[in-house]
Design a protein around this motif. Sequence first.
Motif, PDB file in Angstrom:
ATOM      1  N   UNK A 157     -20.471  63.831  -8.389  1.00 10.32           N
ATOM      2  CA  UNK A 157     -21.601  63.317  -9.158  1.00 10.32           C
ATOM      3  C   UNK A 157     -21.119  62.393 -10.274  1.00 10.32           C
ATOM      4  N   UNK A 158     -20.058  62.817 -10.980  1.00 10.38           N
ATOM      5  CA  UNK A 158     -19.516  61.999 -12.068  1.00 10.38           C
ATOM      6  C   UNK A 158     -18.919  60.688 -11.531  1.00 10.38           C
ATOM      7  N   UNK A 159     -18.161  60.809 -10.416  1.00  3.58           N
ATOM      8  CA  UNK A 159     -17.508  59.616  -9.857  1.00  3.58           C
ATOM      9  C   UNK A 159     -18.534  58.633  -9.320  1.00  3.58           C
ATOM     10  N   UNK A 215     -12.078  55.604  -4.790  1.00  2.00           N
ATOM     11  CA  UNK A 215     -10.956  56.435  -4.334  1.00  2.00           C
ATOM     12  C   UNK A 215     -11.131  57.881  -4.794  1.00  2.00           C
ATOM     13  N   UNK A 216     -11.619  58.038  -6.033  1.00  3.14           N
ATOM     14  CA  UNK A 216     -11.880  59.405  -6.517  1.00  3.14           C
ATOM     15  C   UNK A 216     -12.960  60.083  -5.676  1.00  3.14           C
ATOM     16  N   UNK A 217     -13.994  59.315  -5.336  1.00  2.00           N
ATOM     17  CA  UNK A 217     -15.052  59.858  -4.471  1.00  2.00           C
ATOM     18  C   UNK A 217     -14.479  60.254  -3.123  1.00  2.00           C
ATOM     19  N   UNK A 218     -13.591  59.396  -2.565  1.00  2.62           N
ATOM     20  CA  UNK A 218     -12.990  59.678  -1.254  1.00  2.62           C
ATOM     21  C   UNK A 218     -12.146  60.960  -1.305  1.00  2.62           C
ATOM     22  N   UNK A 219     -11.389  61.121  -2.399  1.00  2.00           N
ATOM     23  CA  UNK A 219     -10.554  62.327  -2.506  1.00  2.00           C
ATOM     24  C   UNK A 219     -11.423  63.585  -2.560  1.00  2.00           C
ATOM     25  N   UNK A 220     -12.500  63.531  -3.305  1.00  2.00           N
ATOM     26  CA  UNK A 220     -13.378  64.697  -3.380  1.00  2.00           C
ATOM     27  C   UNK A 220     -14.061  64.970  -2.053  1.00  2.00           C
ATOM     28  N   UNK A 221     -14.439  63.904  -1.339  1.00  3.04           N
ATOM     29  CA  UNK A 221     -15.036  64.096  -0.014  1.00  3.04           C
ATOM     30  C   UNK A 221     -14.026  64.692   0.956  1.00  3.04           C
ATOM     31  N   UNK A 222     -12.776  64.216   0.865  1.00  6.26           N
ATOM     32  CA  UNK A 222     -11.732  64.786   1.726  1.00  6.26           C
ATOM     33  C   UNK A 222     -11.534  66.269   1.428  1.00  6.26           C
TER      34      UNK A 222
END
Length: 454
Positions: A233-235, A250-257
């Motif tokens: 949500x923050x990203x 990239x931060x969103x991608x890491x959290x999704x991963x």
Amino acid sequence: MMRSLSTAVSIGCLFVLVICLMLAHGFFDKMDRVSIQPVFQTMDRIELQDARSALENGGLPALRTYLARLDADFGGEHFLLDRSGRDVENGVNHFDLLPPTPLTHARGEHHGVFDIEQQSDDGAYWFIATKPIQSRPVSFLSFYLLIIGIVLSLGALCTGYIVLPLRRTAAVVGSFGVGNMGVRIRAKRKDEIGILARSYDSMADRIEGAFKRERQLLQDLSHELRAPLARLSFSTNLARTAEDQQAALDEVKRDLDRLGFLVSELTALSISPLGGGEDDRRNTLTDLETMVAESVHDCRLESTAKQCSIVCTGSAPELILGRPEDLKRAIDNVLRNAVRYSPQGATIEVVLKQSAEWSTISVRDFGPGVPKDLLDRIFDPFFQVDPARSPSQTNLGLGLCIARRAIESHHGVISAMNASPGLRISLAVPNQLRSVSDAGTYVKEREVEASVDR
């Protein structure tokens, strides 16, 4: 059908009581007719003959002496009457003492007096004995009362020893069924009811433990999901306004991963039954050596990144019966766990052993090990020895839990022990699928071997 066991016991006791009373009455009646009455009649005939012999041989004085001796020995009064009922000794008429015609002998109680009447074979004399009953003699009624008391006592014993414990067991089971999982029967009996109670207590312990583990799993899961969702949500908000949108994405991608990895791990965790239960998926012949080699190859990226080497020794030439996907997942997770906690440039030892009944894979790292009191907990979902110092953000504490369930679903055994330095995790599966009791025997053998190795 009767709904109460106590009612069935009462009806059964009543039925047994009726049968016992009927049998006792028939037995006593037959015993009286066949054994007792003939003996007394013979005694009465002998006394009549002795009185008549005394009269005919010694006259009235001899008769008086004999009858007086009978009065003294047996109590009451004894008479010798003629055929009309007159006393031979004094001529008094005792016709009222004679039995009704055509009876020639009788004995019994009449109006509080016990009478004996016996006529001679030629009908010339009657032998009469009378005695007032001072206290009633013990009759067969006492035996009937004894039988009634015994049967009723057995009924009460059955109710107290069988029915009441079963009702208590039913009450405990009912209480457990509505959510009171702490109730136990705690029976000390050694019979079948005690076995039933202990089986229930053991089952309740397992269910309560499984319920607590699953509740803890949900709590841990909600905790694990909360952090990446908050960061997402923050990203997402940051990506809308940040100058470096690529870094935010990239931060969103890491959290999704991380969320994807968590979902895949939970899916794998749900495949195998809880507690190593039966699995209806097909079992096939599996080559453990090839499977271990594939797992080592699949872990090459992680091991290369830490400059670790994986050394395999031993062999398992025989094929085993199992589910390859579950066994491969278990080996992968244990091997990746060893790489994750190995020091930079360390060696990871993989040893294969195979006996006539069991195949064993042992994986040892040279990392920090695990505190002794936490060795059994490392297989729990989401458990981490030190979450604050987790070397990887994808370390959710599910890998070893998945490995345990996969091995236990094959009725195998997974165990961990400190190798000083490092940690050794052993996976043992039967070459053919066997019962859980065989796995328990293998655990004891492993404990003995570990104590000898130390």
